[in-house]
Design a protein around this motif. Structure first.
Motif, PDB file in Angstrom:
ATOM      1  N   LYS A  97       0.719  -1.026   0.043  1.00  0.00           N
ATOM      2  CA  LYS A  97       0.117   0.075   0.084  1.00  0.00           C
ATOM      3  C   LYS A  97       0.968   1.327   0.039  1.00  0.00           C
ATOM      4  O   LYS A  97       0.348   2.287  -0.601  1.00  0.00           O
ATOM      5  N   GLU A  98       2.001   1.148   0.608  1.00  0.00           N
ATOM      6  CA  GLU A  98       2.965   2.431   0.775  1.00  0.00           C
ATOM      7  C   GLU A  98       3.534   2.558  -0.580  1.00  0.00           C
ATOM      8  O   GLU A  98       3.941   3.570  -1.047  1.00  0.00           O
ATOM      9  N   ALA A  99       3.988   1.239  -1.092  1.00  0.00           N
ATOM     10  CA  ALA A  99       4.854   1.521  -2.510  1.00  0.00           C
ATOM     11  C   ALA A  99       3.965   1.735  -3.691  1.00  0.00           C
ATOM     12  O   ALA A  99       4.475   2.737  -4.374  1.00  0.00           O
ATOM     13  N   VAL A 100       2.727   1.600  -3.889  1.00  0.00           N
ATOM     14  CA  VAL A 100       2.097   1.834  -4.755  1.00  0.00           C
ATOM     15  C   VAL A 100       1.691   3.422  -4.797  1.00  0.00           C
ATOM     16  O   VAL A 100       1.140   3.705  -5.855  1.00  0.00           O
ATOM     17  N   VAL A 101       2.000   3.961  -4.014  1.00  0.00           N
ATOM     18  CA  VAL A 101       1.608   5.683  -3.788  1.00  0.00           C
ATOM     19  C   VAL A 101       3.091   6.341  -3.797  1.00  0.00           C
ATOM     20  O   VAL A 101       3.091   7.454  -3.652  1.00  0.00           O
ATOM     21  N   ASP A 102       3.903   5.663  -3.798  1.00  0.00           N
ATOM     22  CA  ASP A 102       5.395   6.176  -3.760  1.00  0.00           C
ATOM     23  C   ASP A 102       6.072   6.492  -5.464  1.00  0.00           C
ATOM     24  O   ASP A 102       5.984   5.758  -6.032  1.00  0.00           O
ATOM     25  N   PRO A 103       6.342   7.733  -5.538  1.00  0.00           N
ATOM     26  CA  PRO A 103       6.539   8.264  -6.709  1.00  0.00           C
ATOM     27  C   PRO A 103       7.615   7.322  -7.446  1.00  0.00           C
ATOM     28  O   PRO A 103       7.645   6.907  -8.571  1.00  0.00           O
TER      29      PRO A 103
END
Length: 203
Positions: A97-103
């Motif tokens: 979840k954190e990775a998929v919104v990390d540019p």
């Protein structure tokens, strides 16, 4: 004369009585033999019925035990699979979840997808990526800083339909491959399932 007649009558009577008794004895003996035969046949039939009933009961018992054993193995297998799935979900959900919104993650993924699209080594493919509209500000700023990295033929756009991660497809191709958190979790789960299962249950 009268005495002889009486003797003859008595003799006939005795002979008739003896003959009657002999016939009666024969009838009784025959009846007893028939009764014994009927009883023996009835016992044999009863024993056969009992044997068949016992054999059927044994078959039912074996089949029942086999079904119970199979159901038990299936239940254990299902429980093990559920445990593995829960561990994988717990271990990966937050990170994904954190990775998929990390540019940075999205950029790396887009470049990797472009380089490997249809086995292309040059990276010169025309792709369109759709990013989450809700993350536009953060992603715009990140992509402006490293626009050259996306010069591999990827046109970036935004869509309200994309909640997390991104979608990518051939430009004008009419279809997209989704890289949302649920999709990445599913890919990871498939990859990790055997490893987690080995760690938990094959040690």
């Amino acid at each position: 004369m009268e005495n002889k007649l009486q003797q003859l009558t008595q003799k006939l009577y005795d002979e008739g009585l003896e003959k009657g008794r002999a016939e009666a004895d024969k009838l009784v003996a025959d009846a007893k033999a028939e009764a014994r035969k009927i009883v023996a046949e009835a016992r044999a039939e009863a024993e056969e019925i009992v044997k068949k009933a016992e054999a059927k009961a044994e078959d039912v018992s074996k089949n029942t035990m086999t079904e119970i054993s199979l159901a038990g193995k299936q239940a254990v297998g299902r429980i093990k699979s559920e445990i593995a799935s829960l561990i994988i979900a717990k271990a990966t959900a937050r990170g994904v979840k954190e990775a998929v919104v990390d540019p940075a993650f999205i950029k790396e993924m887009l470049v990797a997808v472009a380089k490997n699209w249809n086995g292309s080594d040059s990276g010169k493919v025309e792709l369109q990526a759709l990013l989450p509209e809700g993350e536009r500000k953060k992603l715009d700023a990140a992509f402006e800083e490293s626009a050259k990295e996306l010069e591999a033929g990827i046109e970036v756009g935004y869509s309200k339909e994309v909640r997390t991660g991104f979608k990518v497809g051939a430009k004008e191709g009419g279809y997209y491959i989704s890289f949302a958190d649920a999709d990445i979790e599913a890919l990871l789960a498939e990859y990790l399932r055997d490893k987690v299962f080995q760690l938990l249950f094959k040690a």
